[in-house]
Design an enzyme around this catalytic site. Structure first.
Site, PDB file in Angstrom:
ATOM      1  N   GLY A   1      -6.840   1.766  -3.487  1.00  8.38           N
ATOM      2  CA  GLY A   1      -6.664   0.453  -4.091  1.00  8.38           C
ATOM      3  C   GLY A   1      -6.594  -0.689  -3.106  1.00  8.38           C
ATOM      4  O   GLY A   1      -6.612  -1.853  -3.510  1.00  8.38           O
TER       5      GLY A   1
ATOM      6  N   GLU B   1       0.139  -0.668  -7.155  1.00  9.46           N
ATOM      7  CA  GLU B   1      -0.525   0.563  -7.571  1.00  9.46           C
ATOM      8  C   GLU B   1       0.487   1.691  -7.719  1.00  9.46           C
ATOM      9  O   GLU B   1       0.371   2.534  -8.605  1.00  9.46           O
ATOM     10  CB  GLU B   1      -1.556   0.877  -6.484  1.00  9.46           C
ATOM     11  CG  GLU B   1      -2.464   1.998  -6.741  1.00  9.46           C
ATOM     12  CD  GLU B   1      -3.502   2.094  -5.621  1.00  9.46           C
ATOM     13  OE1 GLU B   1      -4.447   1.300  -5.635  1.00  9.46           O
ATOM     14  OE2 GLU B   1      -3.356   2.960  -4.737  1.00  9.46           O
TER      15      GLU B   1
ATOM     16  N   GLY C   1       0.811  -1.205   0.000  1.00  9.23           N
ATOM     17  CA  GLY C   1       0.000   0.000   0.000  1.00  9.23           C
ATOM     18  C   GLY C   1       0.848   1.260   0.000  1.00  9.23           C
ATOM     19  O   GLY C   1       2.035   1.244   0.322  1.00  9.23           O
ATOM     20  N   VAL C   2       0.196   2.371  -0.367  1.00  9.11           N
ATOM     21  CA  VAL C   2       0.838   3.677  -0.400  1.00  9.11           C
ATOM     22  C   VAL C   2       1.164   4.129   1.021  1.00  9.11           C
ATOM     23  O   VAL C   2       0.338   3.986   1.924  1.00  9.11           O
ATOM     24  CB  VAL C   2      -0.122   4.710  -1.025  1.00  9.11           C
ATOM     25  CG1 VAL C   2       0.534   6.061  -1.146  1.00  9.11           C
ATOM     26  CG2 VAL C   2      -0.618   4.229  -2.381  1.00  9.11           C
ATOM     27  N   GLY C   3       2.330   4.708   1.235  1.00 10.36           N
ATOM     28  CA  GLY C   3       2.611   5.335   2.516  1.00 10.36           C
ATOM     29  C   GLY C   3       3.949   4.928   3.096  1.00 10.36           C
ATOM     30  O   GLY C   3       4.697   4.150   2.508  1.00 10.36           O
ATOM     31  N   SER C   4       4.205   5.478   4.279  1.00  9.05           N
ATOM     32  CA  SER C   4       5.520   5.294   4.881  1.00  9.05           C
ATOM     33  C   SER C   4       5.779   3.849   5.276  1.00  9.05           C
ATOM     34  O   SER C   4       6.885   3.338   5.121  1.00  9.05           O
ATOM     35  CB  SER C   4       5.651   6.204   6.107  1.00  9.05           C
ATOM     36  OG  SER C   4       5.654   7.557   5.704  1.00  9.05           O
TER      37      SER C   4
ATOM     38  N   ASN D   1      -8.143   9.441   4.315  1.00 10.77           N
ATOM     39  CA  ASN D   1      -7.924   9.657   2.883  1.00 10.77           C
ATOM     40  C   ASN D   1      -9.000   9.013   2.009  1.00 10.77           C
ATOM     41  O   ASN D   1      -9.647   9.669   1.211  1.00 10.77           O
ATOM     42  CB  ASN D   1      -6.554   9.111   2.486  1.00 10.77           C
ATOM     43  CG  ASN D   1      -5.438   9.757   3.297  1.00 10.77           C
ATOM     44  OD1 ASN D   1      -5.618  10.804   3.894  1.00 10.77           O
ATOM     45  ND2 ASN D   1      -4.296   9.118   3.317  1.00 10.77           N
TER      46      ASN D   1
END
Lengths: 494, 494
Positions: free
Chosen positions: B391, B297, B267-270, B387
């Site tokens: 995805g 993604e 997943g997106v992020g830190s 947010n």
């Protein structure tokens, strides 16, 4: 082998030895992971489970089975075996009161799974390590069998199990072979797409092949299915069906996907069956529209009605989940329906990719819907299980348009099915396009949560609308994208 | 047209007239449904949204726009336009505080949508009736454009919109064209499968074609993205990464799908970025195992690290969601990565069918996880949006193995991320195979709800385990498949 012709002349048991059910039951170890055929309460094995149950009741053995079915199965497994305390674990779905009670008192460990991915979970070791498959057939040879009234997960289960027992059921007509289209997906990674273009296409064989080394026993039975009983449609069912039909007509006017090839799926049960019946009584697309297509999980009686009108081009499913009357009707004239009904493995009938590619409008029912569009399909008051999520999760997620249809009340009007917050979420707000009750249609597409709530309130039962309004108006005073008051969200369930 | 070569010699603006941003902004009507490029906070249009915001702030116009982006976008849209009160409706995701505030006070109507189906929703009229697309490109001709740092929903949006404005951004290198593989799925019903066999394959073109009649304006800009800032990995991030790596090694030992072609998504992020970094520091499969594949993604900085080790065969995504440092690194040597990074439309990068066919192990983070495995990814205390689901919903549902990875606490240890009941469900118990925290791995596959709870308790923060234990033990006294006490289920959130 040569392809069977499925006339009544077909030899039901080919060149394989036959044994009795008790002997076959002995090949299922007490700690076995047992995979069984059966979907929509039909096509499940009957004699071997009953023999295991009998031996367990008599204290001759002490089974602790893990039982994995395709979908719902009948009394031999979900009543007799369960009541004999022979089942320790059960997947993925159950619809008999004995099983429900055992799951609810946690004497049976149950995991509620969707349908589309289940064969993969079993084949690729993500759920169980399968030992033996017991499946019902109308005919068997040394390395093939022809399934009976459901195809379900049988191709995947037969491939995954180390050993195989086949029950050949003389009460199931050989002609059922005409309906099956057996296609086994290959394994990831780099798996090929399923080469199906339209709901009525055939891409496989009418039989399930297996490694002849696996075959432990063939048993002959003569026992009809104990299938679903559908209640007569209520006034609410008929009003919901009218609202759904009206919605679909409006969609067809604006959406070429629906207008060019209206492709429907209905959930299992009396409401789904009533919806199918309603579509038999009315032209969905007035005038010279194209015929309907059905791409779903089960063939129910109402679908035969639509087929009889000539307005249904093809029906794809994994089970002939008919009533006893419906079975009689189909068994009397199988040829009448064989070119328009295709039974597929559930990994195909419920495949996310195919639900998308064929443009399905999916219509499933619910236990409860909340004002923001989250749906509970499985549990009462958060804790008590009903049947299971089944294929609703496959269809509602991947459909071109996802409709939840439910009467606005349950328990003779005492309980609102529209609630502030559902206490168990099976389908999230992200998946539900439209909610339909007998009071109307709430089209949620593109709506913010509060806009969804306003639309859903309008189709709640009028007696409960004031309380829902008070909840919403109170919750929205405190702000937030999805206004809730967690002190009161479950007041109705408590 | 001839295929562009993507050297810096390429003429960025072909035979089309160029205008200024203010003029282009005037072609967006005040009540327009505006589709914009951008995904992972990069590749979004910058000048035209800022001009609309400026005119609105100056009282020269009063826009009530519906803005549909590919995924997250930068400040020109989700800060400037929002703060200018120019946005009435917003889909499908936002990640800037101005947008979050507006969604949360309901001055902007927001609908939180998954990514895979969004292009279809827009193209086939299920979400909006699109008017105009404004997209960023590195080059444009009279009927083609080459997108910049993200591909996102751009092919579908350009196809769906009546009119098109292109911002050609000189700050984005022409060499970005080498990464794009533009493939537009056809329409249901009877849609063809996406013909992709492996994450690194190419099936399309490097440019997006459009009907030249649509082109309203081309604007030249020179403005870098304002991309993600990743925090340094914490001790918890590193412990989670170690636990994930250990779990993947165990899986590879027993599951040939993972051993033969380990295919990951983060997943997106830190945390996702930290996991990618951890995999750069260690061999996932000891010895001579096959290289990793990434089918996700976003490309984040950590993936460049793995690519640099040579242990990543291919990375498929829809956005180069790099930090400023990561962009600098990629832009300095695009050729170094161009044969192993492929940017796809989100309808391909996130396609359920491809996530399934390539055997993805999906690893995504969460806001909270409950003891039965339901996951909240989007809302605090049921009501306040962060947010969006993005995805994660596509990958967790369709993956070969679905992992939720989260630190066991938030708010500097004051809050447990493991709770009795999540107050917003984005991913149901049906989809989550494994939960990982810094305290270990809870493998939920095949477990009943109570068995899941026992495993999840063991990886909760030790300070919160006694309270979770009390809740579970109390709830299970009253029976039910999923033991809950609705009087207390939300005590922690209230």
């Amino acid at each position: 082998m040569t392809t069977p012709t499925f006339s009544e002349d077909l030899q039901r048991v080919g060149d394989v030895p036959v044994t009795d059910a008790a002997t076959a039951a002995a090949s299922v170890n007490d700690d076995a992971t047992l995979l069984v055929s059966g979907f929509g309460s039909v096509g499940d094995p009957k004699a071997v489970p009953l023999e295991i149950a009998k031996a367990a009741e008599a204290g001759e053995r002490d089974p602790e089975l893990t039982v994995v079915s395709g979908g719902s199965v009948g009394d031999p497994i979900d009543t007799a075996l369960i009541q004999a305390d022979a089942v320790a674990r059960r997947y993925p779905y159950q619809a008999r009161s004995a099983a429900r009670t055992a799951v609810d008192d946690r004497s049976v460990a149950f995991a509620d799974r969707g349908i589309a991915g289940l064969s993969d979970e079993v084949r690729f070791g993500r759920l169980v390590d399968p030992d033996i498959a017991v499946v019902e057939a109308v005919a068997v040879g040394h390395d093939w069998l022809v399934p009976s009234t459901s195809l379900g997960q049988t191709p995947g289960y037969v491939a995954a199990a180390d050993e195989l027992v086949v029950e050949v059921n003389a009460a199931q007509p050989v002609a059922l072979g005409q309906f099956h289209d057996v296609y086994l997906t290959d394994a990831p990674p780099n798996r090929d797409p399923i080469p199906l273009s339209a709901p009525g296409d055939r891409i496989g064989d009418p039989f399930v092949r297996f490694d002849s080394e696996k075959l432990r026993a063939v048993v002959q039975t003569n026992e009809p299915d104990d299938p679903y009983k559908f209640r007569e449609p209520t006034a609410a069912d008929r009003a919901i069906a009218d609202n759904v039909v009206q919605f679909l007509r409006t969609e067809a006017d604006r959406d070429p996907v629906v207008a060019d090839a209206p492709t429907l799926q209905f959930g299992v049960g009396s409401l789904g069956n009533a919806l199918m019946g309603a579509l038999a009584d009315t032209e969905l697309l007035n005038g010279d529209g194209p015929p309907l297509r059905y791409f779903g999980e089960v063939i129910q009686d109402g679908l035969l009605d639509i087929l009889d009108t000539g307005r249904l081009a093809a029906a794809s499913a994994t089970s002939l989940a008919l009533s006893a009357d419906g079975q009689e009707r189909l068994f009397a004239e199988p040829e009448r329906y064989a070119d328009r009904i295709v039974l597929r493995p559930s990994a195909v009938s419920n495949a996310p990719a195919l639900i998308d590619r064929t443009g399905v409008v999916a219509i499933n029912t619910a236990v409860a819907v909340d004002i923001y569009g989250h749906v509970n399909s499985t549990h009462l008051n958060a804790t008590h299980v009903l049947n299971g999520v089944g294929g609703s999760v496959d269809f509602l997620r991947n459909a071109h348009c996802s409709i939840v249809a439910t009467p606005a009340t349950a328990a003779d009007g005492d309980v609102s099915t529209v609630v502030p917050m559902v206490s168990h979420v099976d389908h999230t707000e992200h998946d539900i396009d439209v909610v339909v009750t007998e009071h109307g249609v709430a089209d949620l597409r593109g709506c913010s949560p509060v806009e969804r709530a306003e639309r859903i309130l309008r189709i709640a039962d009028p007696a409960f609308r004031p309380d829902l309004r008070r909840y919403l108006d109170h919750a929205r005073t405190s702000g937030g994208h999805v206004p809730h008051d967690l002190d009161r969200a479950f007041d109705w369930q408590r």
